[in-house]
Write a protein that holds these residues in place. Sequence first.
Motif, PDB file in Angstrom:
ATOM      1  N   LEU A   1     -68.208 -22.358 -50.151  1.00 22.92           N
ATOM      2  CA  LEU A   1     -67.232 -21.264 -50.206  1.00 22.92           C
ATOM      3  C   LEU A   1     -66.138 -21.457 -49.172  1.00 22.92           C
ATOM      4  N   HIS A   2     -66.519 -21.877 -47.971  1.00 18.07           N
ATOM      5  CA  HIS A   2     -65.523 -22.084 -46.925  1.00 18.07           C
ATOM      6  C   HIS A   2     -64.558 -23.202 -47.317  1.00 18.07           C
ATOM      7  N   ASP A   3     -65.081 -24.266 -47.913  1.00 15.20           N
ATOM      8  CA  ASP A   3     -64.214 -25.355 -48.378  1.00 15.20           C
ATOM      9  C   ASP A   3     -63.233 -24.843 -49.433  1.00 15.20           C
ATOM     10  N   GLU A   4     -63.710 -23.999 -50.340  1.00 14.53           N
ATOM     11  CA  GLU A   4     -62.834 -23.401 -51.347  1.00 14.53           C
ATOM     12  C   GLU A   4     -61.778 -22.512 -50.695  1.00 14.53           C
ATOM     13  N   PHE A   5     -62.182 -21.780 -49.654  1.00 12.91           N
ATOM     14  CA  PHE A   5     -61.248 -20.918 -48.930  1.00 12.91           C
ATOM     15  C   PHE A   5     -60.153 -21.750 -48.266  1.00 12.91           C
ATOM     16  N   VAL A   6     -60.530 -22.859 -47.642  1.00 14.40           N
ATOM     17  CA  VAL A   6     -59.546 -23.732 -46.995  1.00 14.40           C
ATOM     18  C   VAL A   6     -58.563 -24.273 -48.035  1.00 14.40           C
ATOM     19  N   ALA A   7     -59.060 -24.661 -49.210  1.00 14.66           N
ATOM     20  CA  ALA A   7     -58.184 -25.136 -50.287  1.00 14.66           C
ATOM     21  C   ALA A   7     -57.261 -24.004 -50.756  1.00 14.66           C
ATOM     22  N   TRP A   8     -57.800 -22.787 -50.862  1.00 19.82           N
ATOM     23  CA  TRP A   8     -56.996 -21.628 -51.250  1.00 19.82           C
ATOM     24  C   TRP A   8     -55.897 -21.371 -50.220  1.00 19.82           C
ATOM     25  N   LYS A   9     -56.243 -21.462 -48.925  1.00 22.24           N
ATOM     26  CA  LYS A   9     -55.249 -21.277 -47.853  1.00 22.24           C
ATOM     27  C   LYS A   9     -54.114 -22.288 -48.003  1.00 22.24           C
ATOM     28  N   THR A  10     -54.452 -23.528 -48.293  1.00 22.31           N
ATOM     29  CA  THR A  10     -53.446 -24.572 -48.461  1.00 22.31           C
ATOM     30  C   THR A  10     -52.560 -24.259 -49.658  1.00 22.31           C
ATOM     31  N   LYS A  11     -53.164 -23.885 -50.771  1.00 19.79           N
ATOM     32  CA  LYS A  11     -52.412 -23.585 -51.993  1.00 19.79           C
ATOM     33  C   LYS A  11     -51.394 -22.477 -51.767  1.00 19.79           C
ATOM     34  N   PHE A  12     -51.791 -21.440 -51.022  1.00 21.93           N
ATOM     35  CA  PHE A  12     -50.921 -20.284 -50.824  1.00 21.93           C
ATOM     36  C   PHE A  12     -50.230 -20.282 -49.452  1.00 21.93           C
TER      37      PHE A  12
ATOM     38  N   GLU B   1     -66.867  -3.379 -70.537  1.00 24.49           N
ATOM     39  CA  GLU B   1     -66.935  -2.212 -69.652  1.00 24.49           C
ATOM     40  C   GLU B   1     -65.661  -2.026 -68.836  1.00 24.49           C
ATOM     41  N   GLU B   2     -64.800  -3.004 -68.826  1.00 20.67           N
ATOM     42  CA  GLU B   2     -63.503  -2.928 -68.145  1.00 20.67           C
ATOM     43  C   GLU B   2     -62.429  -3.336 -69.135  1.00 20.67           C
ATOM     44  N   THR B   3     -61.203  -2.889 -68.907  1.00 22.75           N
ATOM     45  CA  THR B   3     -60.126  -3.164 -69.855  1.00 22.75           C
ATOM     46  C   THR B   3     -59.201  -4.285 -69.418  1.00 22.75           C
ATOM     47  N   PHE B   4     -59.417  -4.839 -68.231  1.00 25.31           N
ATOM     48  CA  PHE B   4     -58.564  -5.931 -67.764  1.00 25.31           C
ATOM     49  C   PHE B   4     -59.380  -6.943 -66.987  1.00 25.31           C
ATOM     50  N   TRP B   5     -58.850  -8.142 -66.897  1.00 28.19           N
ATOM     51  CA  TRP B   5     -59.481  -9.257 -66.201  1.00 28.19           C
ATOM     52  C   TRP B   5     -58.808  -9.420 -64.845  1.00 28.19           C
ATOM     53  N   MET B   6     -59.561  -9.802 -63.833  1.00 32.14           N
ATOM     54  CA  MET B   6     -59.005 -10.024 -62.495  1.00 32.14           C
ATOM     55  C   MET B   6     -59.056 -11.512 -62.155  1.00 32.14           C
ATOM     56  N   GLY B   7     -58.139 -11.954 -61.313  1.00 33.48           N
ATOM     57  CA  GLY B   7     -58.114 -13.341 -60.876  1.00 33.48           C
ATOM     58  C   GLY B   7     -57.803 -13.430 -59.395  1.00 33.48           C
ATOM     59  N   VAL B   8     -57.994 -14.609 -58.844  1.00 32.74           N
ATOM     60  CA  VAL B   8     -57.718 -14.858 -57.434  1.00 32.74           C
ATOM     61  C   VAL B   8     -56.236 -15.205 -57.302  1.00 32.74           C
ATOM     62  N   ASN B   9     -55.560 -14.517 -56.384  1.00 36.54           N
ATOM     63  CA  ASN B   9     -54.153 -14.808 -56.142  1.00 36.54           C
ATOM     64  C   ASN B   9     -53.892 -14.878 -54.642  1.00 36.54           C
ATOM     65  N   GLN B  10     -52.629 -14.838 -54.264  1.00 36.94           N
ATOM     66  CA  GLN B  10     -52.257 -14.983 -52.857  1.00 36.94           C
ATOM     67  C   GLN B  10     -52.683 -13.798 -51.993  1.00 36.94           C
ATOM     68  N   PHE B  11     -53.159 -12.728 -52.602  1.00 40.74           N
ATOM     69  CA  PHE B  11     -53.576 -11.541 -51.854  1.00 40.74           C
ATOM     70  C   PHE B  11     -55.095 -11.452 -51.701  1.00 40.74           C
ATOM     71  N   ALA B  12     -55.824 -12.472 -52.094  1.00 42.95           N
ATOM     72  CA  ALA B  12     -57.289 -12.430 -52.101  1.00 42.95           C
ATOM     73  C   ALA B  12     -57.897 -12.334 -50.709  1.00 42.95           C
ATOM     74  N   ASP B  13     -57.108 -12.570 -49.660  1.00 45.06           N
ATOM     75  CA  ASP B  13     -57.635 -12.461 -48.294  1.00 45.06           C
ATOM     76  C   ASP B  13     -57.330 -11.103 -47.665  1.00 45.06           C
ATOM     77  N   MET B  14     -56.900 -10.155 -48.504  1.00 45.01           N
ATOM     78  CA  MET B  14     -56.549  -8.826 -47.996  1.00 45.01           C
ATOM     79  C   MET B  14     -57.515  -7.783 -48.526  1.00 45.01           C
ATOM     80  N   LYS B  15     -57.823  -6.820 -47.673  1.00 44.41           N
ATOM     81  CA  LYS B  15     -58.602  -5.661 -48.115  1.00 44.41           C
ATOM     82  C   LYS B  15     -57.701  -4.793 -48.986  1.00 44.41           C
ATOM     83  N   THR B  16     -58.306  -3.987 -49.831  1.00 44.95           N
ATOM     84  CA  THR B  16     -57.546  -3.114 -50.726  1.00 44.95           C
ATOM     85  C   THR B  16     -56.573  -2.244 -49.939  1.00 44.95           C
ATOM     86  N   GLU B  17     -57.033  -1.702 -48.820  1.00 45.39           N
ATOM     87  CA  GLU B  17     -56.185  -0.831 -48.002  1.00 45.39           C
ATOM     88  C   GLU B  17     -54.972  -1.599 -47.461  1.00 45.39           C
TER      89      GLU B  17
END
Length: 139
Positions: free
Chosen positions: A55-66, A100-116
């Motif tokens: 997971l951490h390796d994926e996070f580092v790759a995500w950081k680089t991408k964004f 059970e849900e009407t929309f799909w979610m994906g990982v984007n540039q805001f994935a490191d932020m809390k909802t608030e």
Amino acid sequence: GFAVGLSGISLVILEGSEPMRSSAFALALCLFALVAVSTAVPIGFPSLPDVEKKLHDEFVAWKTKFHKAYDGLEHLHRFVVWRDNLARIAAHNEAFHKGEETFWMGVNQFADMKTEEFKAMQGFKDHKKLGSPPPPPPP
């Protein structure tokens, strides 16, 4: 000799003819047993550190991408938020696939932020927390 009862987690140590209770020794024995059980991972199952490393390796790759740049405690904090958001997204998408849900979610540039944090960045105000009524709807 001694006897251990796990249902009540009590330990009786027999010295001569009088039993003596030792909560410290019982605690140490129980901790030893917990460590022994928790480290007994069946072959073929990844250990928790392996999962976290992946997971951490994926996070580092995500950081680089964004183009995210933070380190130290901020990096650790953002990794935990990102990891929790990934779990939330996966659970939501599973519910979506079940209808059970009407929309799909994906990982984007805001994935490191809390909802608030995301809402605050977008200018949303939680009127319940602010103690004021929401503005009236437009005419």
